[in-house]
Design a protein around this motif. Structure first.
Motif, short mmCIF file in Angstrom:
data_model
loop_
_atom_site.label_atom_id
_atom_site.label_comp_id
_atom_site.label_asym_id
_atom_site.label_seq_id
_atom_site.Cartn_x
_atom_site.Cartn_y
_atom_site.Cartn_z
N ARG A 254 0.83 -1.21 0.00
CA ARG A 254 0.00 0.00 0.00
C ARG A 254 0.87 1.26 0.00
NH1 ARG A 254 -5.21 0.42 1.96
NH2 ARG A 254 -4.95 -1.46 3.23
N ASN B 6 -6.75 -2.10 -1.93
CA ASN B 6 -5.45 -2.74 -1.82
C ASN B 6 -5.52 -4.26 -1.86
OD1 ASN B 6 -2.59 -2.36 -1.49
ND2 ASN B 6 -2.76 -3.07 0.62
N VAL C 186 -5.38 3.08 -3.85
CA VAL C 186 -4.09 2.76 -4.47
C VAL C 186 -4.26 2.67 -5.98
CG1 VAL C 186 -3.31 1.47 -2.44
CG2 VAL C 186 -4.42 0.25 -4.32
N PRO D 66 0.31 4.57 -3.37
CA PRO D 66 -0.82 5.42 -2.97
C PRO D 66 -1.31 6.30 -4.11
CG PRO D 66 1.22 6.39 -2.21
CD PRO D 66 1.59 5.06 -2.82
#
Length: 426
Positions: free
Chosen positions: A26, A98, A35, A30
């Motif tokens: 993660r 994610n 993400v 970002p």
């Protein structure tokens, strides 16, 4: 629901290890929300590099294949003649969650690490595959990585343009040093004869497990679909107050009648035990010409019809055309469906399903099997003739959005099911 512990493994340690991977990836990818790991991008490559470093730290063997995907295994299985594959993808949609894809890769790593730490053996050698390029968001086509591996990549998809920079997929692959000649020849770039089976853990992308209060499920099959990205219902413009009903050619009411008929048929099929879902996610008249006092001359809409049963898809395709023709005659409109995009259903292997159900019965007190509405790489491996199976893990708030909410405890149930299926019984 209580998870039955496996001798020699520490759930807390495995959970902490999984969280470490999810948090590490993660932090690499970002976006302004959630993400973003674009397919065949530098971010995707850095994600794979991070996973390789992590796996080596845990004592796993790491290798790269011809598609620049990664394979992980126990060192003793590095030279195995054949193996069972646990895999999924590492790319994401823009501003996505994610866990979609990544959870399947982490599951494979946890299964390997759990076996190494506990000293348990697999019935057959096991390798984990971290794949590139599954999401359609980047090049307009999905499962690119698994299609490349299995020799199923169409020429049009190899030439597809990236949504951001406009460069073709072939150009992006060339930039990564991937040989595109076998892809153009529809030749598998891995030896499919070495893959005894393919397993994939994935977050559920709908609400069923949440609503039923279940942490995981075995997947029976992946729905195929046919889609029309833009259906045009063409009528005739008119004044909202001056044209009587009998003289109207109203595309809005024609669309509404079509959807009502489709919904009735959907309900009937479900009541008779058949599998179907249908969605019209885009609906609208032309913003440049619509008005509260104007009968529109045209309405556009999308249509996505899915089923595990190819015969139902064929039936719905014919039914759709019949209903459009009938409504067109009665309401004085016509439907132009444009091009159809279709994907065949992929049933999971019955023997693999049965094995996963038995494993789930060992891990939980309530085994459960369900279909997958979304598509997955497992479908591509199944279509290549490889016995495939899937496990879903409960996930709140859907997927392809920053609010994906898989809990590590549920994830551990899913990985325990895979371990129970793969490990030799004592």
């Amino acid at each position: 629901m209580m998870l039955q512990s496996f001798k020699g493994h520490d759930d807390a340690a495995m959970g902490a290890l999984a969280a470490q991977v999810f948090d590490g990836i993660r932090a690499l990818s970002p976006d302004s929300a959630g993400v973003s790991r674009p397919a065949f991008s530098d971010i995707e490559t850095r994600t794979l590099d991070w996973l390789a470093d992590f796996a080596r730290t845990e004592g796993l063997h790491v290798e790269e294949d011809a598609g620049r995907n990664l394979l992980f295994c126990l060192p003793k299985d590095a030279q195995a003649e054949s193996w069972v594959l646990i895999g999924s993808h590492v790319d994401s949609v823009p501003m996505g969650g994610n866990y979609d894809g990544l959870a399947g890769v982490v599951a494979g790593l946890i299964v390997l690490i759990r076996a190494a730490r506990s000293g348990r053996s697999f019935r057959r050698p096991v390798k984990c595959l971290a794949m590139r390029g599954e999401e359609s968001a980047w090049f307009g086509a999905c499962y690119l990585g698994s299609k490349m591996l299995t020799g199923q990549l169409p020429d049009a998809e190899l030439a597809a343009a990236h949504k951001g920079d406009g460069r073709s997929l072939r150009d992006h692959l060339d930039g990564l040093g991937i040989d595109t000649a076998p892809l153009a020849a529809r030749t598998p770039i891995c030896d499919l004869s070495k893959i005894e089976g393919y397993l994939e853990l994935h977050i559920e992308q709908g609400p069923l497990l949440v609503e039923r209060g279940l942490p995981a499920a075995v997947v029976s099959g992946i729905r195929g679909n046919f889609r029309h990205r833009l259906v045009r219902c063409i009528g005739e413009a008119g004044h909202s107050g001056a044209v009587p009903r009998a003289y109207r050619h109203d595309p809005v009411l024609a669309f509404a009648e079509l959807m009502h008929r489709l919904d009735d048929t959907w309900d009937h099929l479900l009541r008779t035990g058949r599998d179907l879902v249908l969605t019209s996610g885009i609906v609208g008249t032309d913003p440049a010409s619509h008005a509260i006092s104007r009968i529109p001359d045209e309405l556009g809409f999308s249509l996505d019809i899915r089923s595990q049963d190819a015969a139902i898809l064929d039936q719905m395709r014919a039914y759709l055309r019949e209903q459009m023709d009938d409504i067109g005659r009665s309401r004085g409109v016509r439907f132009d469906t444009g091009a159809e995009v279709a994907v065949a259903p992929a049933l999971m292997d019955p023997t693999v399903i049965a094995g996963l159900e038995t494993a789930m019965a060992r891990v939980t007190d309530e085994p459960f099997t369900m279909p997958s509405g979304g598509g997955h790489d497992a479908a591509i491996f199944a279509q290549a003739g490889i016995p495939a199976g899937m496990v879903f893990v409960r996930n709140r708030n859907g997927s392809h959005n920053p609010d994906e909410a898989m809990e590590i405890g549920d994830f551990l149930v899913g990985t325990a099911i895979l371990s129970a299926y793969l490990e030799a019984e004592e």
